[in-house]
Design a protein around this motif. Sequence first.
Motif, PDB file in Angstrom:
ATOM      1  N   GLU A  80       0.846  -1.178   0.000  1.00 28.65           N
ATOM      2  CA  GLU A  80       0.000   0.000   0.000  1.00 28.65           C
ATOM      3  C   GLU A  80       0.885   1.232   0.000  1.00 28.65           C
ATOM      4  OE1 GLU A  80      -2.595  -0.119   3.300  1.00 28.65           O
ATOM      5  OE2 GLU A  80      -3.611  -1.919   2.612  1.00 28.65           O
ATOM      6  N   PRO A  81       0.439   2.294  -0.632  1.00 28.17           N
ATOM      7  CA  PRO A  81       1.224   3.535  -0.584  1.00 28.17           C
ATOM      8  C   PRO A  81       1.167   4.136   0.810  1.00 28.17           C
ATOM      9  CG  PRO A  81      -0.839   3.899  -1.712  1.00 28.17           C
ATOM     10  CD  PRO A  81      -0.757   2.418  -1.429  1.00 28.17           C
ATOM     11  N   TYR A  82       1.952   5.204   1.008  1.00 29.06           N
ATOM     12  CA  TYR A  82       1.966   5.883   2.298  1.00 29.06           C
ATOM     13  C   TYR A  82       0.568   6.352   2.672  1.00 29.06           C
ATOM     14  CZ  TYR A  82       7.062   6.394   2.307  1.00 29.06           C
ATOM     15  OH  TYR A  82       8.400   6.174   2.341  1.00 29.06           O
ATOM     16  N   GLY A  83       0.338   6.475   3.955  1.00 26.78           N
ATOM     17  CA  GLY A  83      -0.905   7.040   4.444  1.00 26.78           C
ATOM     18  C   GLY A  83      -0.839   8.564   4.419  1.00 26.78           C
ATOM     19  N   PHE A  84      -1.909   9.186   4.880  1.00 22.88           N
ATOM     20  CA  PHE A  84      -2.015  10.639   4.859  1.00 22.88           C
ATOM     21  C   PHE A  84      -0.919  11.308   5.692  1.00 22.88           C
ATOM     22  CE2 PHE A  84      -3.613  14.549   6.810  1.00 22.88           C
ATOM     23  CZ  PHE A  84      -3.790  15.314   5.667  1.00 22.88           C
ATOM     24  N   THR A  85      -0.652  10.791   6.877  1.00 18.34           N
ATOM     25  CA  THR A  85       0.351  11.422   7.747  1.00 18.34           C
ATOM     26  C   THR A  85       1.753  11.328   7.159  1.00 18.34           C
ATOM     27  OG1 THR A  85       0.499   9.395   9.044  1.00 18.34           O
ATOM     28  CG2 THR A  85      -0.949  11.123   9.878  1.00 18.34           C
ATOM     29  N   TRP A 135       2.468  11.233   3.916  1.00 10.60           N
ATOM     30  CA  TRP A 135       2.533  12.200   2.819  1.00 10.60           C
ATOM     31  C   TRP A 135       2.621  13.623   3.361  1.00 10.60           C
ATOM     32  CZ3 TRP A 135       4.267  11.364  -1.670  1.00 10.60           C
ATOM     33  CH2 TRP A 135       4.045  10.144  -2.307  1.00 10.60           C
ATOM     34  N   LEU A 136       1.889  13.886   4.448  1.00 10.23           N
ATOM     35  CA  LEU A 136       1.957  15.207   5.063  1.00 10.23           C
ATOM     36  C   LEU A 136       3.381  15.482   5.566  1.00 10.23           C
ATOM     37  CD1 LEU A 136       0.371  17.718   5.938  1.00 10.23           C
ATOM     38  CD2 LEU A 136      -0.054  16.561   8.108  1.00 10.23           C
ATOM     39  N   GLY A 137       4.002  14.494   6.190  1.00  7.95           N
ATOM     40  CA  GLY A 137       5.387  14.639   6.641  1.00  7.95           C
ATOM     41  C   GLY A 137       6.340  14.871   5.477  1.00  7.95           C
ATOM     42  N   THR A 138       6.120  14.177   4.372  1.00  8.75           N
ATOM     43  CA  THR A 138       6.967  14.351   3.189  1.00  8.75           C
ATOM     44  C   THR A 138       6.832  15.764   2.629  1.00  8.75           C
ATOM     45  OG1 THR A 138       6.739  12.010   2.666  1.00  8.75           O
ATOM     46  CG2 THR A 138       7.448  13.447   0.885  1.00  8.75           C
ATOM     47  N   SER A 190      12.896  14.308   0.881  1.00  7.95           N
ATOM     48  CA  SER A 190      11.464  14.263   0.572  1.00  7.95           C
ATOM     49  C   SER A 190      11.230  13.677  -0.824  1.00  7.95           C
ATOM     50  CB  SER A 190      10.836  15.645   0.696  1.00  7.95           C
ATOM     51  OG  SER A 190      11.393  16.538  -0.239  1.00  7.95           O
ATOM     52  N   GLY A 191      12.114  13.956  -1.769  1.00  9.32           N
ATOM     53  CA  GLY A 191      11.997  13.339  -3.095  1.00  9.32           C
ATOM     54  C   GLY A 191      12.188  11.836  -3.030  1.00  9.32           C
ATOM     55  N   TRP A 192      13.150  11.395  -2.223  1.00  7.92           N
ATOM     56  CA  TRP A 192      13.362   9.956  -2.063  1.00  7.92           C
ATOM     57  C   TRP A 192      12.143   9.299  -1.420  1.00  7.92           C
ATOM     58  CZ3 TRP A 192      13.615   6.965   2.407  1.00  7.92           C
ATOM     59  CH2 TRP A 192      13.996   5.636   2.208  1.00  7.92           C
ATOM     60  N   ALA A 193      11.568   9.962  -0.413  1.00  8.46           N
ATOM     61  CA  ALA A 193      10.388   9.400   0.267  1.00  8.46           C
ATOM     62  C   ALA A 193       9.204   9.302  -0.694  1.00  8.46           C
ATOM     63  CB  ALA A 193      10.024  10.248   1.481  1.00  8.46           C
ATOM     64  N   ALA A 194       9.012  10.310  -1.539  1.00  9.08           N
ATOM     65  CA  ALA A 194       7.919  10.266  -2.509  1.00  9.08           C
ATOM     66  C   ALA A 194       8.161   9.178  -3.550  1.00  9.08           C
ATOM     67  CB  ALA A 194       7.750  11.622  -3.177  1.00  9.08           C
ATOM     68  N   TRP A 195       9.400   8.987  -3.965  1.00  6.56           N
ATOM     69  CA  TRP A 195       9.719   7.947  -4.941  1.00  6.56           C
ATOM     70  C   TRP A 195       9.555   6.564  -4.329  1.00  6.56           C
ATOM     71  CZ3 TRP A 195      13.893   4.481  -4.652  1.00  6.56           C
ATOM     72  CH2 TRP A 195      14.080   3.697  -5.793  1.00  6.56           C
ATOM     73  N   ARG A 196       9.887   6.442  -3.062  1.00  8.96           N
ATOM     74  CA  ARG A 196       9.865   5.151  -2.370  1.00  8.96           C
ATOM     75  C   ARG A 196       8.462   4.730  -1.937  1.00  8.96           C
ATOM     76  NH1 ARG A 196      11.770   0.382  -1.716  1.00  8.96           N
ATOM     77  NH2 ARG A 196      12.067  -0.298   0.411  1.00  8.96           N
TER      78      ARG A 196
END
Length: 174
Positions: A32-37, A39-42, A158-164
């Motif tokens: 599953e992709p990241y949850g709301f929190t 993504w908010l942290g990213t 943050s780019g790495w977290a969004a890609w991951r």
Amino acid sequence: MATKRGRRRMRQRLRGKRTPRMANRHGGEPREPYGFTAWLGTVMLLVLGAAMLQSGIEHFRTHADLHADGVPATAEILRVDRGRTGESVRVRFTTGAGDVFTADVDDPPSDIRIAEGAPIDIRYDPRNPSRAVPVGDDQAVLSRWFRTVVGAALIGLSGWAAWRAPRRPRHRDR
């Protein structure tokens, strides 16, 4: 047209012998992709990184402009502020025209005595004398580089977290 290997994988999936491509290798459950929190942290990391990077670049520009076009003066320290983000001093100086101005100077050099009433060498903007920087560079350079490097690192993180995010395995309930 599918390759021989692709056709074989498709047959294995249809027979149930192969898990879907997005499945977790160890558990077989879909990721599953990241949850709301998360993504908010990213997004918060991205905004903080952009603000720090912009601040570092702005400090580099201001410092370069004042060292190129600024007028040197000797100022008297009126107040010393030691905060969590560093040290700054409020100074009073006289311009070449004889006007007296006060300015806040961030990151004073460490090789002088920082106390009320002590002299400090500065460079000020003749068009706006309230803009001033110290002549010594040691603390100011560290502050500018810290802001710039940390800002760039936070943007990269943050780019790495969004890609991951879509590649992250889901944790099972225990």
